[in-house]
Design an enzyme around this catalytic site. Structure first.
Site: not given
Length: 394
Positions: A81, A139-140, A365
């Protein structure tokens, strides 16, 4: 093939690995939306002759390389993702989807595991044991690992250990980082509403200014790690979003704060809801405000298995002919690989992705995050070597 020859075998995949990674980078999909990505992965695994299962954990894909005889099974995991953040890079493979981008390296993780599946399938079936290639969604923050476990990813055949890697711009390409024991923090969510009383900003004594109270709450929360917890126990409390009020000339009747709480100890983690409630309640009471508090339990601590860490470090030395791994401090970042580690022994390690090019050194990020793609064959070789060492050691 000897473990020492796997990197040489992985290097010819460089162009294909970069092509996969860049394609995923241009077409990012966030949690549980990884339909296109999953389809590409599944088609590739089928072409390799693997047993393929789709729809695991909603949009996950599992490929199985079954050995000639029964034996131990290792799962290799990649997350697929992207993040809901706008890509700010000026590169040909920049995200083509507004407000979505692969800024944590999951596109590279997916490409690497596709490469490992190709390399291992090309070597033929293991003499004993099995290798599962676990392509995980979400996962996020959405616990895709937990959903895959619910759908039986650790069964049929039963998985005896899990391994995964993560890009890390703080390490040089071709090197690894690993923590023995606690590797990543627990990650919990926090929502606080401050309930004040509106009024004219020129006469604040007639109301209760929720913004002023929220400022005091934010400051007071930092006394928890500094004064209410053993100073040798890391705790991070961060308020990442705050909203409230209507205009400059009016008191805000309500403010909402959203944050996260990170710890490296299950014992400390268990104390946090009550300590936060005590602080918020005390501050609000002193100013005559009310509050609503919601504490959400998120990802547990990632606990690396000691024997799996030893296998990983020894494998890396076999692979590259010397010590290329770093014993690094645990991260206060969260990782849902933790759910696998709660079920079976696991190792989650970092793969260096930084080079002399400053564009590869942005943190995870960051809107301009990128990586040195020459690290991709190292990831392929390392996961492949780790899997072979695991199934052959029985």
């Amino acid at each position: 093939m000897n473990i020492s020859g796997l990197l040489a075998a992985a290097r010819p995949l460089q162009e294909q690995l970069s092509a996969w990674r860049r394609d995923f980078h241009r077409h990012p999909e966030i949690g549980y939306e990884e339909v296109r990505t999953s389809a590409i992965v599944a088609a590739h695994l089928r072409c390799l002759g693997l047993e393929v299962t789709t729809g695991v954990g909603r949009t996950g894909v599992v490929g199985l390389l079954r050995g000639e005889t029964p034996g131990p099974t290792i799962g290799l995991r990649a997350d697929m993702d992207a993040l809901p953040i706008q890509d700010q890079k000026s590169v040909p493979y920049a995200s083509e989807v507004a407000d979505k981008a692969h800024l944590c390296g999951h596109d590279a993780h997916t490409a690497i595991l596709m490469g490992a599946a190709q390399l291992l399938a090309g070597l033929g079936r293991p003499k004993t044991g099995n290798i599962k290639f676990v392509f995980q969604p979400a996962e996020e923050g959405l616990a895709g690992a937990r959903e895959m476990i619910k759908d039986g990813v650790l069964e049929n055949p039963k998985v005896d250990a899990m391994a995964g890697l993560h890009m890390f711009p703080g390490l040089d390409t071709g090197t690894f980082g690993v923590s023995k024991g606690v590797a990543f923090a627990s990650a919990d969510s926090l929502t606080i509403k401050i309930l004040g009383k509106g009024g004219h900003a020129a006469r604040p004594q007639e109301g209760v200014d929720a913004i002023a109270v929220s400022a005091q709450v934010i400051s007071a929360l930092q006394n928890i790690p500094s004064r209410m917890i053993d100073p040798l126990e890391p705790v991070v409390i961060t308020i990442g979003k705050i909203s409230g009020g209507y205009m400059g000339a009016a008191l805000a009747p309500e403010v909402e704060m959203i944050g996260t709480v990170r710890t490296l100890s299950a014992g400390v983690r268990s104390q946090m809801p009550a300590l936060i409630e005590r602080v918020v309640s005390g501050v609000c009471s002193s100013f005559g405000a009310g509050y609503e508090l919601s504490y959400g339990t998120g990802y547990p601590i990632v606990l690396n298995d000691e024997a799996m860490v030893d296998l990983m470090t020894q494998t890396s030395e076999q692979l590259l002919g010397g010590k290329v791994w770093n014993d690094i401090k645990p991260s206060t970042g969260g990782e849902d690989f933790a759910f696998y580690c709660e079920q079976v022994p696991g190792v989650f390690f970092r793969l260096g992705s930084g080079s002399a090019d400053e564009s590869t050194r942005y943190p995870l990020h960051h809107p301009k995050f990128d990586l040195d793609e020459t690290t991709l064959p190292y990831g392929v070789a390392m996961l492949s070597a780790l899997a072979l060492n695991f199934v052959n050691r029985a």
